[in-house]
Design a protein around this motif. Sequence first.
Motif, PDB file in Angstrom:
ATOM      1  N   LEU A 172       4.616 -26.806 -11.882  1.00  0.00           N
ATOM      2  CA  LEU A 172       3.326 -26.139 -12.058  1.00  0.00           C
ATOM      3  C   LEU A 172       3.444 -24.954 -12.998  1.00  0.00           C
ATOM      4  O   LEU A 172       2.620 -24.771 -13.906  1.00  0.00           O
ATOM      5  N   LEU A 173       4.480 -24.150 -12.812  1.00  0.00           N
ATOM      6  CA  LEU A 173       4.636 -22.952 -13.631  1.00  0.00           C
ATOM      7  C   LEU A 173       5.035 -23.294 -15.066  1.00  0.00           C
ATOM      8  O   LEU A 173       4.570 -22.655 -16.006  1.00  0.00           O
ATOM      9  N   ASN A 174       5.865 -24.311 -15.248  1.00  0.00           N
ATOM     10  CA  ASN A 174       6.224 -24.717 -16.611  1.00  0.00           C
ATOM     11  C   ASN A 174       4.986 -25.208 -17.361  1.00  0.00           C
ATOM     12  O   ASN A 174       4.783 -24.871 -18.537  1.00  0.00           O
ATOM     13  N   HIS A 175       4.163 -25.993 -16.682  1.00  0.00           N
ATOM     14  CA  HIS A 175       2.932 -26.486 -17.306  1.00  0.00           C
ATOM     15  C   HIS A 175       2.019 -25.315 -17.659  1.00  0.00           C
ATOM     16  O   HIS A 175       1.449 -25.267 -18.762  1.00  0.00           O
ATOM     17  N   THR A 176       1.900 -24.365 -16.746  1.00  0.00           N
ATOM     18  CA  THR A 176       1.026 -23.215 -16.982  1.00  0.00           C
ATOM     19  C   THR A 176       1.524 -22.378 -18.159  1.00  0.00           C
ATOM     20  O   THR A 176       0.729 -21.923 -18.990  1.00  0.00           O
ATOM     21  N   HIS A 177       2.817 -22.186 -18.260  1.00  0.00           N
ATOM     22  CA  HIS A 177       3.384 -21.429 -19.381  1.00  0.00           C
ATOM     23  C   HIS A 177       3.034 -22.093 -20.712  1.00  0.00           C
ATOM     24  O   HIS A 177       2.706 -21.406 -21.689  1.00  0.00           O
ATOM     25  N   LEU A 178       3.099 -23.415 -20.749  1.00  0.00           N
ATOM     26  CA  LEU A 178       2.755 -24.122 -21.982  1.00  0.00           C
ATOM     27  C   LEU A 178       1.283 -23.929 -22.331  1.00  0.00           C
ATOM     28  O   LEU A 178       0.930 -23.718 -23.503  1.00  0.00           O
ATOM     29  N   ILE A 179       0.418 -23.977 -21.327  1.00  0.00           N
ATOM     30  CA  ILE A 179      -1.016 -23.774 -21.553  1.00  0.00           C
ATOM     31  C   ILE A 179      -1.275 -22.356 -22.053  1.00  0.00           C
ATOM     32  O   ILE A 179      -2.073 -22.135 -22.986  1.00  0.00           O
ATOM     33  N   LEU A 180      -0.596 -21.383 -21.469  1.00  0.00           N
ATOM     34  CA  LEU A 180      -0.801 -19.994 -21.883  1.00  0.00           C
ATOM     35  C   LEU A 180      -0.306 -19.768 -23.314  1.00  0.00           C
ATOM     36  O   LEU A 180      -0.948 -19.064 -24.095  1.00  0.00           O
ATOM     37  N   GLU A 181       0.839 -20.329 -23.645  1.00  0.00           N
ATOM     38  CA  GLU A 181       1.353 -20.170 -25.004  1.00  0.00           C
ATOM     39  C   GLU A 181       0.394 -20.790 -26.025  1.00  0.00           C
ATOM     40  O   GLU A 181       0.154 -20.220 -27.092  1.00  0.00           O
ATOM     41  N   ALA A 182      -0.163 -21.945 -25.669  1.00  0.00           N
ATOM     42  CA  ALA A 182      -1.106 -22.587 -26.572  1.00  0.00           C
ATOM     43  C   ALA A 182      -2.428 -21.829 -26.640  1.00  0.00           C
ATOM     44  O   ALA A 182      -3.101 -21.812 -27.674  1.00  0.00           O
ATOM     45  N   GLY A 183      -2.799 -21.198 -25.534  1.00  0.00           N
ATOM     46  CA  GLY A 183      -4.088 -20.518 -25.471  1.00  0.00           C
ATOM     47  C   GLY A 183      -4.081 -19.107 -26.002  1.00  0.00           C
ATOM     48  O   GLY A 183      -5.158 -18.520 -26.211  1.00  0.00           O
TER      49      GLY A 183
END
Length: 322
Positions: A172-183
Amino acid sequence: MSAREAVIDRPHPLLLDALTSAGFDTTAARFTPLRSGTDSLAFAATTRDGDELVVKIRRAGSRSRYPTAAWASARMREAGIPAARGLWYSREACVETRCPGRPIEAEPPQPQDLDAAAGAGEVLRRLHTVEVSSFGQLDGHGIGQHSTIQGWFLALPTRRTPSLVGLDLPGLLNHTHLILEAGADRLPATAPKLLHGDWVGRHLFTDGRHITGVVDLESARGGDPLAELADWSLREPAPMTEALLAGYFDGPLPAESLLPLVLFRLRIAVSLLYFHASCDDPDMVRLRAAQIQADLDDLDHGHLTAVPRVAPDSHSSGRRRP
């Protein structure tokens, strides 16, 4: 911040030293414990002359952020915010005025609490007119840690990823980090504004009609105002968030603000999750994980909401803060 009933018989020497350094007579001064935070022990103090004060003592091993609070108090009061006034501080302690009224923390929220939350939204909008020079936690001169909003936004905790039975937190946290970096590049290019940094009901005092006090200013920072709204929404029941937003905006949340708001919610929920894990609080970790998953799902389906689908109910401890 409300006083307990027990008066301390033998005050800590730092309490007396702080009052003396602030210019008050400590003879017959009375101290009662207040709800304390992560970095400070707080006490209500009443002097023989009737002065109503708050004295804080730094916890061992914690950061001293009293210069930040004093700087923020002065800026807020200049803007017409009824902030607690800093009277004196050192590295180890501080003295400030005690705000009248009661905190907005009824459980469940009563109609007067929703009215107070709307009033808090109006006060918050005024606070966010104060410009600062940089992003992130402010020092005693009002200088933040980051020159760009992306640098601040992506300064995520580096703590060890927690584990909890039944949850794939690493995934969950790895996925969220990717979303934040993209956002990060989707965030508005706004100048940093002064944020309280811990804007929740217990830090706002009301007389039932107006906001009479804003306390606990040690977390003041520079940032995008949407982050402050996102933080409140993660930690207060949904009706309180609806009331705050109604007071903050003249109408509905602007459409262009919805995606940045959700991105800030994700970023703050991650930080809160790490904090609750460090406190060995699995219930709060599960709440933050559920909030993160709900916003990820909404982003995936393109159905974003100003009020999070998963919010702390009135009986949860979702108002706790690092």
